[in-house]
Structure formats: C-alpha cells, structure tokens
Design a protein around this motif. Structure first.
Motif, PDB file in Angstrom:
ATOM      1  N   GLY A 188       0.789  -1.218  -0.185  1.00 57.65           N
ATOM      2  CA  GLY A 188       0.090   0.004   0.213  1.00 57.65           C
ATOM      3  C   GLY A 188       0.932   1.302  -0.098  1.00 57.65           C
ATOM      4  O   GLY A 188       0.354   2.248  -0.282  1.00 57.65           O
ATOM      5  N   GLU A 189       2.101   1.151   0.389  1.00 55.87           N
ATOM      6  CA  GLU A 189       3.207   2.203   0.233  1.00 55.87           C
ATOM      7  C   GLU A 189       3.453   2.580  -1.060  1.00 55.87           C
ATOM      8  O   GLU A 189       4.791   2.237  -1.403  1.00 55.87           O
ATOM      9  CB  GLU A 189       4.261   2.085   1.340  1.00 55.87           C
ATOM     10  N   VAL A 190       2.631   3.186  -1.910  1.00 53.78           N
ATOM     11  CA  VAL A 190       2.981   3.564  -3.574  1.00 53.78           C
ATOM     12  C   VAL A 190       3.753   4.719  -3.819  1.00 53.78           C
ATOM     13  O   VAL A 190       4.721   4.722  -4.599  1.00 53.78           O
ATOM     14  CB  VAL A 190       1.543   3.185  -4.041  1.00 53.78           C
ATOM     15  N   MET A 191       3.181   5.671  -2.927  1.00 54.66           N
ATOM     16  CA  MET A 191       3.763   7.000  -3.283  1.00 54.66           C
ATOM     17  C   MET A 191       4.836   7.479  -2.251  1.00 54.66           C
ATOM     18  O   MET A 191       4.534   7.075  -1.109  1.00 54.66           O
ATOM     19  CB  MET A 191       2.345   7.978  -3.075  1.00 54.66           C
ATOM     20  N   ALA A 192       5.841   8.049  -2.884  1.00 52.88           N
ATOM     21  CA  ALA A 192       6.982   8.704  -2.027  1.00 52.88           C
ATOM     22  C   ALA A 192       7.247   9.702  -2.219  1.00 52.88           C
ATOM     23  O   ALA A 192       7.342  10.295  -3.679  1.00 52.88           O
ATOM     24  CB  ALA A 192       8.088   7.453  -2.362  1.00 52.88           C
ATOM     25  N   VAL A 194       9.280  13.336  -2.601  1.00 52.15           N
ATOM     26  CA  VAL A 194      10.558  13.592  -2.999  1.00 52.15           C
ATOM     27  C   VAL A 194      11.172  14.556  -1.873  1.00 52.15           C
ATOM     28  O   VAL A 194      10.208  15.614  -1.452  1.00 52.15           O
ATOM     29  CB  VAL A 194      10.598  14.655  -4.092  1.00 52.15           C
ATOM     30  N   VAL A 195      12.024  14.223  -0.931  1.00 52.21           N
ATOM     31  CA  VAL A 195      12.541  14.978   0.119  1.00 52.21           C
ATOM     32  C   VAL A 195      14.068  15.488  -0.117  1.00 52.21           C
ATOM     33  O   VAL A 195      14.922  15.086  -0.817  1.00 52.21           O
ATOM     34  CB  VAL A 195      12.785  13.746   1.199  1.00 52.21           C
ATOM     35  N   ARG A 196      13.978  16.768   0.336  1.00 50.38           N
ATOM     36  CA  ARG A 196      15.170  17.582   0.257  1.00 50.38           C
ATOM     37  C   ARG A 196      15.837  17.548   1.658  1.00 50.38           C
ATOM     38  O   ARG A 196      15.388  18.559   2.434  1.00 50.38           O
ATOM     39  CB  ARG A 196      14.904  18.978  -0.143  1.00 50.38           C
ATOM     40  N   PRO A 197      16.664  16.736   1.930  1.00 51.81           N
ATOM     41  CA  PRO A 197      17.168  16.786   3.376  1.00 51.81           C
ATOM     42  C   PRO A 197      18.136  17.996   3.905  1.00 51.81           C
ATOM     43  O   PRO A 197      17.972  18.222   5.108  1.00 51.81           O
ATOM     44  CB  PRO A 197      18.246  15.489   3.237  1.00 51.81           C
ATOM     45  N   ASN A 198      18.499  18.533   3.204  1.00 49.79           N
ATOM     46  CA  ASN A 198      19.298  19.671   3.545  1.00 49.79           C
ATOM     47  C   ASN A 198      18.919  20.914   2.453  1.00 49.79           C
ATOM     48  O   ASN A 198      19.077  21.284   1.450  1.00 49.79           O
ATOM     49  CB  ASN A 198      20.916  19.614   3.123  1.00 49.79           C
ATOM     50  N   PHE A 204      18.110  15.750  -3.638  1.00 48.47           N
ATOM     51  CA  PHE A 204      16.881  15.224  -3.228  1.00 48.47           C
ATOM     52  C   PHE A 204      16.746  13.802  -3.145  1.00 48.47           C
ATOM     53  O   PHE A 204      17.678  13.444  -3.881  1.00 48.47           O
ATOM     54  CB  PHE A 204      15.753  15.643  -4.585  1.00 48.47           C
ATOM     55  N   ILE A 205      16.178  13.409  -2.460  1.00 49.04           N
ATOM     56  CA  ILE A 205      16.275  11.833  -2.313  1.00 49.04           C
ATOM     57  C   ILE A 205      14.662  11.228  -2.250  1.00 49.04           C
ATOM     58  O   ILE A 205      13.757  11.961  -2.189  1.00 49.04           O
ATOM     59  CB  ILE A 205      16.681  11.377  -1.014  1.00 49.04           C
ATOM     60  N   CYS A 206      14.519  10.102  -2.535  1.00 49.31           N
ATOM     61  CA  CYS A 206      13.162   9.552  -2.680  1.00 49.31           C
ATOM     62  C   CYS A 206      12.955   9.177  -1.194  1.00 49.31           C
ATOM     63  O   CYS A 206      13.443   8.166  -0.379  1.00 49.31           O
ATOM     64  CB  CYS A 206      13.187   8.159  -3.192  1.00 49.31           C
ATOM     65  N   GLY A 207      11.687   9.747  -0.818  1.00 48.35           N
ATOM     66  CA  GLY A 207      11.284   9.175   0.740  1.00 48.35           C
ATOM     67  C   GLY A 207      10.844   8.038   1.061  1.00 48.35           C
ATOM     68  O   GLY A 207      10.864   7.672   2.299  1.00 48.35           O
ATOM     69  N   GLY A 208      10.660   7.061  -0.076  1.00 50.07           N
ATOM     70  CA  GLY A 208      10.478   5.707  -0.039  1.00 50.07           C
ATOM     71  C   GLY A 208      11.717   4.810   0.486  1.00 50.07           C
ATOM     72  O   GLY A 208      11.594   4.031   1.254  1.00 50.07           O
ATOM     73  N   ASN A 232      15.048   3.113  -8.140  1.00 49.76           N
ATOM     74  CA  ASN A 232      15.517   2.269  -7.167  1.00 49.76           C
ATOM     75  C   ASN A 232      14.279   1.235  -6.747  1.00 49.76           C
ATOM     76  O   ASN A 232      14.292   0.115  -6.773  1.00 49.76           O
ATOM     77  CB  ASN A 232      16.379   2.872  -5.979  1.00 49.76           C
ATOM     78  N   CYS A 233      13.538   1.891  -5.915  1.00 50.89           N
ATOM     79  CA  CYS A 233      12.383   1.235  -5.465  1.00 50.89           C
ATOM     80  C   CYS A 233      11.054   1.038  -6.185  1.00 50.89           C
ATOM     81  O   CYS A 233      10.264   0.208  -6.162  1.00 50.89           O
ATOM     82  CB  CYS A 233      11.861   1.862  -4.033  1.00 50.89           C
ATOM     83  N   GLY A 234      10.838   1.761  -7.104  1.00 52.84           N
ATOM     84  CA  GLY A 234       9.777   1.814  -8.311  1.00 52.84           C
ATOM     85  C   GLY A 234       8.653   2.789  -7.731  1.00 52.84           C
ATOM     86  O   GLY A 234       7.473   2.726  -8.471  1.00 52.84           O
ATOM     87  N   ARG A 235       8.665   3.140  -6.624  1.00 54.18           N
ATOM     88  CA  ARG A 235       7.514   3.979  -6.079  1.00 54.18           C
ATOM     89  C   ARG A 235       7.146   5.255  -6.927  1.00 54.18           C
ATOM     90  O   ARG A 235       7.948   5.803  -7.478  1.00 54.18           O
ATOM     91  CB  ARG A 235       7.653   4.455  -4.569  1.00 54.18           C
ATOM     92  N   ILE A 236       5.935   5.750  -7.021  1.00 55.33           N
ATOM     93  CA  ILE A 236       5.511   6.879  -7.697  1.00 55.33           C
ATOM     94  C   ILE A 236       5.838   8.253  -7.096  1.00 55.33           C
ATOM     95  O   ILE A 236       5.540   8.372  -5.594  1.00 55.33           O
ATOM     96  CB  ILE A 236       4.068   6.795  -8.013  1.00 55.33           C
ATOM     97  N   LEU A 237       6.732   9.139  -7.514  1.00 47.87           N
ATOM     98  CA  LEU A 237       7.214  10.164  -6.719  1.00 47.87           C
ATOM     99  C   LEU A 237       6.674  11.134  -6.806  1.00 47.87           C
ATOM    100  O   LEU A 237       5.616  11.426  -7.853  1.00 47.87           O
ATOM    101  CB  LEU A 237       8.666  10.322  -7.254  1.00 47.87           C
ATOM    102  N   TYR A 238       6.353  11.962  -5.628  1.00 50.67           N
ATOM    103  CA  TYR A 238       5.603  13.157  -5.794  1.00 50.67           C
ATOM    104  C   TYR A 238       6.267  14.230  -5.008  1.00 50.67           C
ATOM    105  O   TYR A 238       7.092  13.938  -4.043  1.00 50.67           O
ATOM    106  CB  TYR A 238       3.985  13.040  -5.163  1.00 50.67           C
ATOM    107  N   ALA A 239       6.034  15.632  -5.245  1.00 50.09           N
ATOM    108  CA  ALA A 239       6.421  16.769  -4.518  1.00 50.09           C
ATOM    109  C   ALA A 239       5.497  17.788  -3.983  1.00 50.09           C
ATOM    110  O   ALA A 239       4.525  17.879  -4.763  1.00 50.09           O
ATOM    111  CB  ALA A 239       7.531  17.388  -5.328  1.00 50.09           C
ATOM    112  N   ARG A 240       5.578  17.948  -2.730  1.00 49.94           N
ATOM    113  CA  ARG A 240       4.472  18.723  -2.033  1.00 49.94           C
ATOM    114  C   ARG A 240       4.688  20.177  -2.684  1.00 49.94           C
ATOM    115  O   ARG A 240       3.632  21.105  -2.672  1.00 49.94           O
ATOM    116  CB  ARG A 240       4.810  19.047  -0.637  1.00 49.94           C
TER     117      ARG A 240
END
Ligand SMILES: [Zn+2]
Length: 241
Positions: A188-192, A194-198, A204-208, A232-240
């Motif tokens: 069920g964890e399909v959406m990941a 996009v995270v900007r750690p710094n 940017f990294i995949c939050g999944g 890498n993980c195949g999840r669908i990426l999204y950005a807030r």
C-alpha cells in the motif's frame, strides 16, 4: 502538485485504510491459526498418552488374568494334596504347588508395579487433560474476536472499496494498473515524497527508499503532472511544492 498526482495520493489514502483493516484481519486470523495449531498438538499429545495408558492397561489385564488362573490352579493343587496317600506323590504335588505359588507371587508383584505406573500416568494425564478446556476457550475467544472485528469493519471496508473504485474510475487505467502492482509490492506504500534533506543543498532523495534522485528526475517530479517512478524502489514520486 497537479491533479493527476493528487488523485493518486487520494487513491493511496483510501488504499492505506483498506490495507490497514485487512492487516488487522490477518493479524487476528494468524492468532486463531496459531491457537488452533496449539490445541491440535495438545490433543495429539493427549491421544498418544491415552493410547499408551490403554496399552499398559491391557498388559495389566493379561497379568491379572494369569494370576487368577494360577490361583485356581493353586486351589486345585491344595485340594489334591489333601487327598494324597503316598509320600512320594505328596512331595511331587507339594513341589508343584510351591512352584505355582512362587510364579503367581512374581506375576502379582509385576501386576502391582504396572498398576502403580498406570495410576501415576492416569494422574498426569488427567492433570494435563484438565488444561484442554482453557485452550479451547482461548481459541473460541480468538475466533469471536476475529468475527467481531470482521463485523465491525464490514461496512467501513465496503465503503472504502466503493470509494477506491470511484477514485480509480477517474484515474488513467495505466496508472491504476501501475499503482496496483506497486501496492502489492510495497503493501500500500505506493507514493513516495521527494525529500530535500538539507535546505541549503540542491539534493533530493526518494522518501520511500532514501536513494538520491538525479536532478532532472527531481525536477520532472516537481514540474510535470505525470507519475515518475523512483529508479530504485519503483514507487511513484510526488513533491509537495
Ligand atoms: Zn525509491
């Protein structure tokens, strides 16, 4: 965020709730299965012990019968002894009688030992068997709990499934198919996101899966309203933003 990605996020929200309810069912079902297994093995142990006790009981019965028939024989020899006239015959029958008595006494001792063994086994069996009720009650309680959970969530699950269908109808079937495939793989964890750690770095990294994303991939997610998947993980990426 574009409407297509937003629709997929809404879809995932419903999917999460469905997965969560199903997980609760599965957890309770596993508890029922484990208890059923425990009860089965409990009963198998009792059956094996019952079989063993019956076997020993038969040994005892045979010995007991033997002792009784020897007692009859001893009485007969005693009677016979009283009617004997010659010393020689008397001595022979007396010796036979003594042998018979010695054998009978040996068998009787053996029978007593077996009887003690049987008593001890029966006591242990009864103590153990008394626990079966508690195991059975525990199973019944777990089954009741599972049924209650199913009943409590039945309406909610039906409405979520209906909601899921309604949302799916408004999404490109290709994306629904991709989503369903990923949902099976990631529970069920399909959406990941996009995270900007710094915030000071343009990274940017995949939050999944926390793998770094290439800048063009990260930009594509932020600018295009189309599902981009993490390499890498195949999840669908999204950005807030
Ligand atoms: Zn990833």
């Amino acid at each position: 965020m574009g409407p297509k990605i937003q629709a997929l996020l809404d879809f995932q929200d419903v999917e999460h709730q469905i997965v969560d309810i199903r997980r609760q069912f599965e957890r309770k079902q596993r508890a029922v299965d484990a208890q059923q297994k425990k009860l089965d093995s409990f009963r198998a142990t009792l059956d094996a012990e019952r079989f063993e006790i019956n076997k020993i009981q038969r040994q005892f019965d045979e010995l007991d019968l033997d002792v009784k028939s020897r007692d009859v024989q001893i009485s007969k020899l005693r009677e016979h002894l009283s009617s004997i006239r010659t010393n020689k015959e008397y001595a022979a029958v007396l010796s036979q009688l003594n042998n018979e008595k010695a054998d009978s006494s040996r068998q009787e001792t053996k029978a007593l030992e077996i009887m003690e063994q049987l008593d001890a086994r029966r006591r242990a069996f009864n103590e153990r068997a008394a626990g079966e009720g508690a195991e059975r009650d525990r199973l019944a309680a777990l089954v009741a709990e599972l049924e209650l959970t199913r009943r409590n969530f039945a309406d909610r699950l039906d409405s979520l499934i209906a909601q899921r269908e309604k949302l799916a109808a408004a999404i490109d079937p290709k994306h629904v198919e991709l989503f369903n495939r990923l949902s099976g793989r990631h529970e069920g964890e399909v959406m990941a996101e996009v995270v900007r750690p710094n915030p000071r770095l343009d990274e940017f990294i995949c939050g999944g899966c926390n793998i770094s994303l290439r800048m063009d991939a990260a930009n594509s997610v932020r600018t295009k309203d189309e599902p981009n998947t993490c390499k890498n993980c195949g999840r669908i990426l999204y950005a807030r933003v």
